[in-house]
Write an enzyme that holds these catalytic residues in place. Sequence first.
Site, PDB file in Angstrom:
ATOM      1  N   GLU A 131      -6.109  -7.020   1.247  1.00  0.00           N
ATOM      2  CA  GLU A 131      -6.957  -6.614   2.355  1.00  0.00           C
ATOM      3  C   GLU A 131      -8.023  -5.611   1.905  1.00  0.00           C
ATOM      4  O   GLU A 131      -9.170  -5.702   2.306  1.00  0.00           O
ATOM      5  CB  GLU A 131      -6.062  -5.970   3.441  1.00  0.00           C
ATOM      6  CG  GLU A 131      -6.788  -5.547   4.695  1.00  0.00           C
ATOM      7  CD  GLU A 131      -6.897  -6.671   5.717  1.00  0.00           C
ATOM      8  OE1 GLU A 131      -6.480  -7.798   5.410  1.00  0.00           O
ATOM      9  OE2 GLU A 131      -7.405  -6.387   6.818  1.00  0.00           O
ATOM     10  N   ASP A 132      -7.643  -4.669   1.073  1.00  0.00           N
ATOM     11  CA  ASP A 132      -8.518  -3.523   0.794  1.00  0.00           C
ATOM     12  C   ASP A 132      -9.204  -3.525  -0.560  1.00  0.00           C
ATOM     13  O   ASP A 132     -10.074  -2.702  -0.809  1.00  0.00           O
ATOM     14  CB  ASP A 132      -7.720  -2.204   0.904  1.00  0.00           C
ATOM     15  CG  ASP A 132      -7.190  -1.974   2.313  1.00  0.00           C
ATOM     16  OD1 ASP A 132      -7.658  -2.677   3.224  1.00  0.00           O
ATOM     17  OD2 ASP A 132      -6.310  -1.129   2.480  1.00  0.00           O
TER      18      ASP A 132
END
Length: 503
Positions: free
Chosen positions: A80-81
Site C-alpha cells: 500500500e505505502d
Amino acid sequence: MPRSNTTFIDLRAKLATYMNEQELVFIERAYDRAFAAHEGVKRESGEPYIEHPLAVAMTLANFSLDSPTIAASLLHDVVEDTKVSLSSLEREFGKEVSCLVAGVTKLQRVRLKPSFSFLPSFFQKRAEEARNFERQVESLRKMLLAMTTDIRVIFIKLADRLHNMQTLDAVRPDKRARIAQETLEIYAPLANRLGMGSIKGQLEDLAFPYVYPHEYKDLHDRVGGKLTAREVYVLRFQKILTNFLQKEGVPVSSVHGRAKHLYSLWRKLQRYDGDLSKIYDLVAVRIIVPTVADCYQTLGLLHSRWNPLIGRIKDYIATPKPNGYQSLHTTIFGPDGEIVEIQIRTTEMHDLAERGIAAHWHYSESKHAKKVAERESRTKLEWLEELHKWQASLKDPNELKRILSLDFFSDQIFVFTPQGDVIKLPAKSTPIDFAYAIHSDVGNACTGAKIDGKIVPLDTKLDNGDIVEIMTAKNPQGPKRDWLTFVQTQKARSHIKVYHHLS
Ligand code: MN
C-alpha cells in the site's frame, strides 16, 4: 499511557520461544525487507515507520501465530505505502505470505465514510442519520467478512488497528473520530465475535475517549478513587482466598484481581441507571485451576465460607457464551461484608477467553504439521463457522436466515463507488449492473468503466472490494443490446429491454 517501542531483538526473542531456527531466519528476512521498504519514512507521530509493523508483529507473536502470519504482518503496509509489488513479495516470500499481505491491503478500503465522524455522539444523531449509520456499519461488517477467506488476515488487521489506536493521538483530529468510531462499531465487535477478549477490551478502551469524550471524562473522574480503594481490598482478599483454597487441597494455579475495562463498565452502568454501587465487578477476582472438576470444587468451597448473592451464580462451563467463553461466575459477601465478583476457570478456558479463535488456531496447528491444502480448507471452515455465529447476532431474523444459507458468500459481492459508498450486487455482476444500481440514467449513458482506476471491458466480472467508476457520454447512444448477454441484475436487464422495445 507510556508505551515502549518494540525492537526486532524483542520480537525475535519472543518468537524464539515457539519457532525453529529456519522460521526465525525467514522472519528476519521479512523484517529486513520491510525495514528497507519503509526506510526514511516517518509515521504521523514522528517515529520511524518500521515501529508500526514491528508492534503489529509483536501483538501476533503474543498469540503464538505461525511464521507466514508474522512475516506478512511485518510486510503488511509495504504494498500500500511503498513501491514493493505483490509479485515481488510472492517471489521472495512465497504465495502464502503474499496472499496474506494482499488480503490486508484490500481491507484498507473497508472504512466508515468521513461524514459520520463530525457527529459528536451516536445518540445525538437524528433518527434518519442513525439509520443510515447503522446501515453503513452493517454493510461494512458484511463486506469485511465477504472479502476475507483466510482468518489470519483478520488477525493481522486487528493487530494493525490496535497499534493505530495506541498511536491515534498523533493523527490529524479530523481523522481520529472516524478511526475511533470504526474501531468501536466494526473491529471491537469482530474481536469479540472471535472470542479475542484481550483485543476487544483494549480496542474499546482506546476508542472510548475519542468517540464519547464527555462520557469518558465523567466516568474516569467518578471511578478513579473507587478503583484504587477496590484494588487494595482485592489484594488483601486474594491472600486470604489463596491460603483458604490451598488448605482445602485445591491446586490453585493463580488468583488475581482485574479492573474492569472502562468502556464495558460504562455500557454496564447504562443498564443500572448509572449507579456505580450496583457494579460488583469493578475489580473482579479470577481464580485459575487445572481442571473443570477443580472449578466446581472451588465454587462449592467459596460458598461454604462466604455467602453467595442469590441469582448471581452463572455456569458458563455447562452453557458457554455464544463466542465460546467458559467460566463459573459467582458474587459473594467477602471479608468485611464487601461484595466481590469471582470468576473461576481452567488455564485453557482463560487462554481461550483472552485469545479466542487465535488460540484454537494455534493449538491445532502445533499438534501436527498438516499439509497446506488441508489446513487451508480447515481454516476456511472454522472461519465460516465463526462468521455465521457472528452474523447470528444481527437483529433482523430474515436477514439472518438468508445469511445462514451457505450461499451467503458466493451469491453476492460488495463493491465501492469512488466516493466510498458500498453497493451490494449479485455475484458475477458487471460494471453495467453497477451503473444501473446507481441510477437508470447512469446505466443508459454508460460508455466505459474503470476498476481501481484502470479501464476495463464492460463485461468484466466485479470482485469484492473493487472500486468501480462509470464513465458516461454527454450525448449517450443508449444501452447496447448485447449487454443483455452478460448483465446479472433484473434492473439492468429490464432497462435495456425497455430501451430497445423488447418484451
Ligand atoms: Mn498498518
